[in-house]
Design a protein around this motif. Sequence first.
Motif, short mmCIF file in Angstrom:
data_model
loop_
_atom_site.label_atom_id
_atom_site.label_comp_id
_atom_site.label_asym_id
_atom_site.label_seq_id
_atom_site.Cartn_x
_atom_site.Cartn_y
_atom_site.Cartn_z
N VAL A 80 88.31 -42.10 4.55
CA VAL A 80 89.07 -42.69 5.65
C VAL A 80 88.16 -43.53 6.55
N GLY A 81 86.89 -43.10 6.65
CA GLY A 81 85.97 -43.81 7.55
C GLY A 81 85.29 -45.01 6.92
N MET A 82 85.43 -45.22 5.63
CA MET A 82 84.72 -46.32 4.97
C MET A 82 85.27 -47.67 5.40
N SER A 83 84.37 -48.65 5.66
CA SER A 83 84.86 -49.93 6.17
C SER A 83 85.50 -50.76 5.06
N VAL A 84 84.96 -50.68 3.87
CA VAL A 84 85.64 -51.37 2.75
C VAL A 84 85.90 -50.39 1.61
N ILE A 85 86.98 -50.66 0.90
CA ILE A 85 87.27 -49.86 -0.28
C ILE A 85 87.08 -50.78 -1.48
N ASP A 86 85.99 -50.57 -2.18
CA ASP A 86 85.76 -51.38 -3.38
C ASP A 86 85.25 -50.47 -4.50
N LYS A 87 84.84 -51.11 -5.58
CA LYS A 87 84.41 -50.36 -6.76
C LYS A 87 83.31 -49.36 -6.39
N LYS A 88 82.37 -49.83 -5.57
CA LYS A 88 81.22 -48.98 -5.25
C LYS A 88 81.66 -47.75 -4.45
N THR A 89 82.50 -47.97 -3.44
CA THR A 89 82.91 -46.84 -2.61
C THR A 89 83.81 -45.88 -3.40
N ILE A 90 84.64 -46.44 -4.27
CA ILE A 90 85.50 -45.56 -5.08
C ILE A 90 84.64 -44.67 -5.97
N LYS A 91 83.63 -45.27 -6.59
CA LYS A 91 82.74 -44.48 -7.44
C LYS A 91 82.03 -43.38 -6.65
N GLU A 92 81.67 -43.72 -5.42
CA GLU A 92 80.96 -42.75 -4.57
C GLU A 92 81.89 -41.55 -4.27
N VAL A 93 83.12 -41.87 -3.92
CA VAL A 93 84.09 -40.81 -3.61
C VAL A 93 84.34 -39.94 -4.84
N VAL A 94 84.51 -40.59 -5.99
CA VAL A 94 84.75 -39.84 -7.23
C VAL A 94 83.57 -38.91 -7.52
N LYS A 95 82.35 -39.40 -7.31
CA LYS A 95 81.15 -38.56 -7.52
C LYS A 95 81.22 -37.31 -6.63
N ASP A 96 81.59 -37.52 -5.36
CA ASP A 96 81.69 -36.39 -4.41
C ASP A 96 82.69 -35.35 -4.90
N ILE A 97 83.83 -35.85 -5.38
CA ILE A 97 84.87 -34.94 -5.85
C ILE A 97 84.36 -34.16 -7.07
N GLN A 98 83.69 -34.88 -7.97
CA GLN A 98 83.12 -34.23 -9.16
C GLN A 98 82.20 -33.08 -8.76
N ARG A 99 81.31 -33.40 -7.83
CA ARG A 99 80.32 -32.40 -7.40
C ARG A 99 81.04 -31.16 -6.85
N ALA A 100 82.02 -31.40 -5.98
CA ALA A 100 82.73 -30.28 -5.34
C ALA A 100 83.44 -29.41 -6.38
N LEU A 101 84.06 -30.06 -7.36
CA LEU A 101 84.82 -29.30 -8.36
C LEU A 101 83.88 -28.52 -9.29
N ILE A 102 82.79 -29.14 -9.68
CA ILE A 102 81.86 -28.45 -10.58
C ILE A 102 81.26 -27.23 -9.87
N GLN A 103 80.98 -27.40 -8.59
CA GLN A 103 80.47 -26.24 -7.81
C GLN A 103 81.48 -25.10 -7.79
N SER A 104 82.75 -25.44 -7.92
CA SER A 104 83.78 -24.42 -7.88
C SER A 104 84.12 -23.93 -9.30
N ASP A 105 83.23 -24.25 -10.25
CA ASP A 105 83.35 -23.79 -11.64
C ASP A 105 84.51 -24.41 -12.41
N VAL A 106 84.95 -25.57 -11.99
CA VAL A 106 85.99 -26.24 -12.79
C VAL A 106 85.30 -26.79 -14.04
N ASN A 107 85.96 -26.61 -15.17
CA ASN A 107 85.43 -27.05 -16.46
C ASN A 107 85.02 -28.53 -16.43
#
Length: 439
Positions: free
Chosen positions: A17-44
């Motif tokens: 929500v706080g990002m000034s632009v939404i582009d390929k780079k920011t989307i990839k960054e957000v997806v990485k964050d989600i991946q990390r959070a889910l893997i920490q929670s033992d999602v396959n």
Amino acid sequence: MLGNLGENLTNTMKKLVGMSVIDKKTIKEVVKDIQRALIQSDVNIALVLDLSKKIEERALEEEPPKGITPREHVITIIYEEMVNLLGSEAAGLDINERPYKILFLGLQGSGKTTTIGKLCRYLQKKGFNPAVVCTDTWRPAAYEQLRQLTEEMDVPLYGDPNNKDALDLAEKGLKEFKNRKVIIFDTAGRHKEESDLIAEMDQLDDIINPTEAILVIDGTIGQQAGEQARAFSQATDIGSIIITKLDGSAKGGGAMSAVAETGAPIKFIGTGERIDDFELFDPERFISRLLGMGDIKSLIEKAEENIDEDIAEKTMNNMLKGKFTLVDMKNQFEMMNKMGPMQQVLNMIPGMGNKISKEASKMTEDKIELYKIMMSSMTQEEMENPKIIKQSRVQRIARGAGVEESEVKDLLKYYNNTKKTMKGIGKRGGRLGGGAMNR
Ligand code: GDP
């Protein structure tokens, strides 16, 4: 709940929500964050990769619907894909037969007994008076634990700590409570050998013939929950699953996604040791809470309304101009699917609903489906300019759609009639100074 998963995901969404632009780079960054959070929670890992691929592809390729910012659009996509990860809608219990026999299964320590108490309380609040049968002959304290639990709630219990025959107990309990609306059967959670336990569940299943078998799984075991669900489902038709101990469990995300993958619906979750720490599992509500987006639902609704409005606006404009093609008719059908009767769509034009709705009311869902199939056998040119559909084209379309030629002609007749009526509306609408859509 779920350890840090909720916190990590909420932070990711806030970052987005706080990002000034939404582009390929920011989307990839957000997806990485989600991946990390889910893997920490033992999602396959495979599930995580699949999810992130879908989010990334959709976020980069899909155009945001009108009135929705790219940022809101990405949030919507993340939300939708996360909901998909956990299954579909809230299933709940539909107590539709008497007696509604629930067979409770689960390994010892999973929280089965506690959960039976929680479900009794839940059912009481809904106005049902459940009764419980204890068939656990393996653990000496099982009957006593159930006795204390049920006594507090005034729930009748059948059991006999001296009887070591689980099948006999089940039969007697069934007789005792045959006039009750809901009967819950507790079963053993441990045997000398796991195969003995599974065999006993199989026999109990035969004797009780449960309306619903519910498996209780400890959420702290993470993605192993998937294997457990599969093992039990070999003995009996697992109707649904309750995952316990999701309060503070770091691996709960793994347990939930693994179970959802088996196809058995998660109906309730346990979120603490107290009797009221129990909730109906609703994937949409659960994910929006996990993402910290209290208002995400209204955001989604806004997006959906806009999609409909876009189509409605185009179709209406064409109608008013008397330029009504098969493409518009197909859109109409889509709108009818989404919004119900055509009447609602046409009510947008003052005083104009009646005429069309007569025509539209003759349309059954089956017929609409059939028309849609025929239309998908038409070329774009034919859809946009139906006048060119002469006999040879009718033949080809009928063959392509696997229908009779007369059915294609029927569709064309319906189209022509609708077009004629539309033209009338367009003229009248014009005299009236334009419909609502032109304002
Ligand atoms: P059973 O052997 O499967 O019948 O398990 P119990 O019902 O005796 O529960 C085992 C332990 O798990 C008990 O200490 C319960 O208080 C605890 N428990 C059950 N459900 C939950 C839950 O949702 N959250 C937490 N934190 N503890 C739970």
